[in-house]
Design a protein around this motif. Structure first.
Motif, PDB file in Angstrom:
ATOM      1  N   LEU A   5       4.367  25.014 -34.432  1.00  0.00           N
ATOM      2  CA  LEU A   5       3.520  23.890 -34.064  1.00  0.00           C
ATOM      3  C   LEU A   5       2.127  24.359 -33.663  1.00  0.00           C
ATOM      4  O   LEU A   5       1.123  23.751 -34.037  1.00  0.00           O
ATOM      5  CB  LEU A   5       4.167  23.103 -32.927  1.00  0.00           C
ATOM      6  CG  LEU A   5       5.430  22.306 -33.293  1.00  0.00           C
ATOM      7  CD1 LEU A   5       6.092  21.758 -32.036  1.00  0.00           C
ATOM      8  CD2 LEU A   5       5.090  21.164 -34.250  1.00  0.00           C
ATOM      9  N   CYS A   6       2.059  25.442 -32.911  1.00  0.00           N
ATOM     10  CA  CYS A   6       0.750  25.974 -32.497  1.00  0.00           C
ATOM     11  C   CYS A   6      -0.057  26.434 -33.703  1.00  0.00           C
ATOM     12  O   CYS A   6      -1.271  26.203 -33.777  1.00  0.00           O
ATOM     13  CB  CYS A   6       0.941  27.116 -31.507  1.00  0.00           C
ATOM     14  SG  CYS A   6       1.560  26.597 -29.886  1.00  0.00           S
ATOM     15  N   GLY A  12      -5.053  22.809 -38.387  1.00  0.00           N
ATOM     16  CA  GLY A  12      -5.699  21.504 -38.483  1.00  0.00           C
ATOM     17  C   GLY A  12      -7.081  21.498 -37.861  1.00  0.00           C
ATOM     18  O   GLY A  12      -8.028  20.935 -38.420  1.00  0.00           O
ATOM     19  N   LEU A  13      -7.213  22.132 -36.713  1.00  0.00           N
ATOM     20  CA  LEU A  13      -8.523  22.220 -36.061  1.00  0.00           C
ATOM     21  C   LEU A  13      -9.494  23.053 -36.896  1.00  0.00           C
ATOM     22  O   LEU A  13     -10.687  22.738 -36.982  1.00  0.00           O
ATOM     23  CB  LEU A  13      -8.374  22.816 -34.666  1.00  0.00           C
ATOM     24  CG  LEU A  13      -7.584  21.976 -33.655  1.00  0.00           C
ATOM     25  CD1 LEU A  13      -7.402  22.748 -32.354  1.00  0.00           C
ATOM     26  CD2 LEU A  13      -8.282  20.650 -33.389  1.00  0.00           C
ATOM     27  N   ALA A  36       0.649  26.182 -44.950  1.00  0.00           N
ATOM     28  CA  ALA A  36       1.828  26.624 -45.697  1.00  0.00           C
ATOM     29  C   ALA A  36       2.647  27.624 -44.890  1.00  0.00           C
ATOM     30  O   ALA A  36       3.882  27.572 -44.888  1.00  0.00           O
ATOM     31  CB  ALA A  36       1.393  27.250 -47.024  1.00  0.00           C
ATOM     32  N   LEU A  37       1.994  28.534 -44.190  1.00  0.00           N
ATOM     33  CA  LEU A  37       2.713  29.540 -43.401  1.00  0.00           C
ATOM     34  C   LEU A  37       3.465  28.900 -42.242  1.00  0.00           C
ATOM     35  O   LEU A  37       4.562  29.341 -41.886  1.00  0.00           O
ATOM     36  CB  LEU A  37       1.734  30.588 -42.885  1.00  0.00           C
ATOM     37  CG  LEU A  37       1.077  31.482 -43.944  1.00  0.00           C
ATOM     38  CD1 LEU A  37      -0.016  32.341 -43.324  1.00  0.00           C
ATOM     39  CD2 LEU A  37       2.120  32.359 -44.634  1.00  0.00           C
ATOM     40  N   ALA A  38       2.881  27.868 -41.644  1.00  0.00           N
ATOM     41  CA  ALA A  38       3.542  27.205 -40.517  1.00  0.00           C
ATOM     42  C   ALA A  38       4.818  26.497 -40.964  1.00  0.00           C
ATOM     43  O   ALA A  38       5.761  26.355 -40.181  1.00  0.00           O
ATOM     44  CB  ALA A  38       2.593  26.210 -39.869  1.00  0.00           C
ATOM     45  N   LEU A  52       3.020  16.974 -39.574  1.00  0.00           N
ATOM     46  CA  LEU A  52       2.398  15.895 -38.795  1.00  0.00           C
ATOM     47  C   LEU A  52       1.506  16.476 -37.697  1.00  0.00           C
ATOM     48  O   LEU A  52       0.409  15.950 -37.451  1.00  0.00           O
ATOM     49  CB  LEU A  52       3.478  15.016 -38.173  1.00  0.00           C
ATOM     50  CG  LEU A  52       2.995  13.878 -37.270  1.00  0.00           C
ATOM     51  CD1 LEU A  52       2.114  12.903 -38.038  1.00  0.00           C
ATOM     52  CD2 LEU A  52       4.182  13.153 -36.644  1.00  0.00           C
ATOM     53  N   ALA A  53       1.942  17.552 -37.063  1.00  0.00           N
ATOM     54  CA  ALA A  53       1.111  18.191 -36.027  1.00  0.00           C
ATOM     55  C   ALA A  53      -0.209  18.670 -36.618  1.00  0.00           C
ATOM     56  O   ALA A  53      -1.277  18.521 -36.007  1.00  0.00           O
ATOM     57  CB  ALA A  53       1.871  19.358 -35.399  1.00  0.00           C
ATOM     58  N   PHE A  54      -0.154  19.230 -37.824  1.00  0.00           N
ATOM     59  CA  PHE A  54      -1.371  19.628 -38.528  1.00  0.00           C
ATOM     60  C   PHE A  54      -2.271  18.420 -38.760  1.00  0.00           C
ATOM     61  O   PHE A  54      -3.478  18.460 -38.501  1.00  0.00           O
ATOM     62  CB  PHE A  54      -0.998  20.277 -39.863  1.00  0.00           C
ATOM     63  CG  PHE A  54      -2.170  20.539 -40.776  1.00  0.00           C
ATOM     64  CD1 PHE A  54      -2.823  21.752 -40.749  1.00  0.00           C
ATOM     65  CD2 PHE A  54      -2.600  19.574 -41.679  1.00  0.00           C
ATOM     66  CE1 PHE A  54      -3.902  22.002 -41.593  1.00  0.00           C
ATOM     67  CE2 PHE A  54      -3.678  19.805 -42.528  1.00  0.00           C
ATOM     68  CZ  PHE A  54      -4.324  21.026 -42.479  1.00  0.00           C
ATOM     69  N   GLY A  55      -1.672  17.322 -39.257  1.00  0.00           N
ATOM     70  CA  GLY A  55      -2.454  16.131 -39.554  1.00  0.00           C
ATOM     71  C   GLY A  55      -3.107  15.533 -38.326  1.00  0.00           C
ATOM     72  O   GLY A  55      -4.262  15.108 -38.375  1.00  0.00           O
ATOM     73  N   VAL A  56      -2.396  15.512 -37.211  1.00  0.00           N
ATOM     74  CA  VAL A  56      -2.963  14.987 -35.970  1.00  0.00           C
ATOM     75  C   VAL A  56      -4.154  15.837 -35.526  1.00  0.00           C
ATOM     76  O   VAL A  56      -5.221  15.311 -35.172  1.00  0.00           O
ATOM     77  CB  VAL A  56      -1.890  14.930 -34.862  1.00  0.00           C
ATOM     78  CG1 VAL A  56      -2.525  14.658 -33.503  1.00  0.00           C
ATOM     79  CG2 VAL A  56      -0.853  13.858 -35.188  1.00  0.00           C
TER      80      VAL A  56
END
Length: 528
Positions: A5-6, A12-13, A36-38, A52-56
């Motif tokens: 998640l981190c 994303g940031l 992709a790695l996450a 979803l965490a990436f998108g947020v």
């Protein structure tokens, strides 16, 4: 899972930082690679959560300008919807990574996701497409060959190819495998960068002189309705002043004048000071004025139009905005839900969508028009170019966003449209950012925000079509088919993998992270 998640949030940031105001475009491939790695080695459900965490992290920061300009409720609602698309894409990753050459299939799925969210729900939200971050980079000239969609695909492919190479290093793959993966990454980079050495050139069939008027917005500067008559007066006065400069020999005579969106917020076809002002401006300058006007369409609807106003014959051809903003310019399903609170209460009439795809005829020039957010959609300017447009124009009112970074983000997208079409492009904004852009995306002239300015420039005309214009919507269609077929293929492979849990490399995603010698998920199976 916390580490995943981190990593997704950081990716994303980082992707958000690739766009304006930071415009650190070099972060784009690593950000996509980290996406992709996450998701590497995760089950479908967990991959959706991490996606979803990436998108947020990406979308809530990418359109942070909406929080202060439109309102935190609209910002949160729209960002949540758009972030969900990256979560849905995450659900497909475990399937697609089962396939050989998975970066290709995942890049097709990413691009298809961008296409879908750019048109749905309602009129969609194209903001945040990978290609939109490419301006002022060596990859920008590629958009003339690949189109916006094709450029997004290759940028996504570069990121996923980088992830593929990093995985090989982490897994201590054989040298030959690393060389092949590295060669694939180099090939994608060459595809991106080769157009910078051989940019597509269109021939010039003539020239015309355009006057772009930025009249400015009275009062606080971020509210067109604060003094809508004052906005019109500013554009009339600036045009009349230009006519005086032309008569005195201080400025060249333009062939036509371009006013911005909302230069009149009152129907100019009704008798009154707005109509009189337009008549004065057009007759004084003696050439057509393309007026940005809100036009009545019955008691319940309005139209946002670019109107060609001839000094002799009056109003003529009109372009109507194709993509009004839901909950900004109209209320979807108003018959079932008619909100009377906050900013929504101000939308008393719904704005209708236009359907015109042919260019306007202005002073003998075929002009492709787009109004504000129209510029980010692929079905507005490209069809007009294919129908003979020799010059591009954007009429915009960024007043609501004038104190935010939305203005620069939209201007960057506009510059890419000029490259994609191989056309000169003129931008008229009420109070920023107006400008004149050449076919290479270079800004030839611009006006400072929150000022009154007139830009008079000779621009080139062309009827040649770039490869991107010739392809039309086919890149989106073909990539959608490829993504769908890959999902079916990957789904079959994934189900087979779930049925053989004792094959080499099977186990949890935590096992895969701890044991670097475990084969990557695209080459092994694991319990879903």
């Amino acid at each position: 899972m916390v580490k995943r998640l981190c990593l997704a949030i950081g990716a994303g940031l980082s992707l958000s930082a690739a766009y304006e105001p930071l415009a650190l475009a070099w972060l784009l491939p690593p950000a996509v690679a980290c996406y992709a790695l996450a998701l590497r080695g995760l089950t479908v459900r967990r991959a959706g959560l991490v996606g979803l965490a990436f998108g947020v992290a990406f979308y809530f920061t990418h359109i942070a300008w909406m929080r202060t300009s439109i309102g935190p409720d609209a910002w949160a609602a729209l960002s949540s919807v758009e972030a969900a698309f990256y979560g849905l894409l995450g659900l497909t990753v475990p399937l697609l990574r089962r396939l050989p050459a998975w970066p290709v299939w995942l890049a097709a799925a990413w691009t298809t996701m961008e296409t879908i969210r750019s048109g749905w729900p309602f009129s969609g939200m194209p903001w945040g497409r990978l290609s939109f971050a490419a301006i002022d980079t060596p990859a920008a000239p590629a958009v003339a060959y690949l189109s916006m969609t094709g450029l997004s695909f290759v940028l996504a492919l570069a990121g996923f190819a980088l992830a593929h190479l990093i995985e090989g290093v982490l897994e201590h793959r054989a040298r030959g495998q690393l060389v092949r993966r590295g060669a694939g990454l180099v090939a994608v980079a060459a595809l991106l960068l080769a157009p910078a050495l051989f940019p597509y050139q269109v021939s010039t069939s003539g020239t015309t002189t355009v006057a772009v008027v930025q009249g400015d917005v009275p009062g606080p500067g971020n509210n067109i309705l604060y003094d809508s008559l004052g906005v019109t007066e500013n554009h009339v006065d600036a045009t009349v002043a230009l006519a005086a400069d032309v008569a005195a020999g201080r400025a060249p005579r333009p062939d036509f004048v371009l006013w911005p969106e909302n230069s009149t917020a009152t129907d100019p076809f009704r008798p009154g000071p707005v109509r009189q002002g337009i008549l004065e401006a057009a007759s004084t300058i003696g050439v057509p004025v393309v007026v940005g006007a809100l036009v009545d369409d019955g008691p319940d609807h309005i139209l946002n139009q670019g109107v060609v106003w001839d000094p002799a014959t009056g109003p003529g051809e009109r372009y109507t905005k194709r993509h009004p903003v839901p909950y900004g310019e109209y209320i979807p399903f108003r018959r079932y839900w008619d909100p009377k609170f906050g900013q929504l209460a101000l939308i008393s009439r719904d704005m209708k969508s236009g359907t015109r795809t042919e260019p306007l005829r202005v002073a003998g020039v075929s002009l492709a028009d787009a109004i504000c957010f129209d510029v980010v959609y692929d079905d507005v300017m490209p069809p007009q170019v294919r129908d003979g447009a020799e010059l591009l124009a954007v009429q915009t009112s960024n007043a609501s966003f004038i104190f935010t970074h939305q203005v620069e983000q939209q201007f960057a997208i506009t510059r890419l449209r000029a490259i994609e079409a191989g056309r000169w492009l003129t931008v008229a904004s009420t109070n920023g950012r107006s400008g004149v852009i050449d076919p290479d995306g270079e800004v030839v002239a611009t006006a400072e925000p929150r000022t009154t300015a007139v830009l008079v420039n000779e621009v080139g005309l062309s009827s040649d079509l770039t490869p991107a214009m010739r392809m039309g919507p086919w890149p989106s269609r073909l990539l959608a088919v490829v993504a769908l077929l890959a999902l079916v293929w990957g789904g079959v492979a994934y189900r087979r993998g779930r049925g053989t849990p004792h094959r080499r490399g099977a186990g949890t995603e935590e096992d895969a992270v701890r044991n670097s010698s475990t084969p990557s998920p695209d080459e092994s199976t694991r319990v879903g």
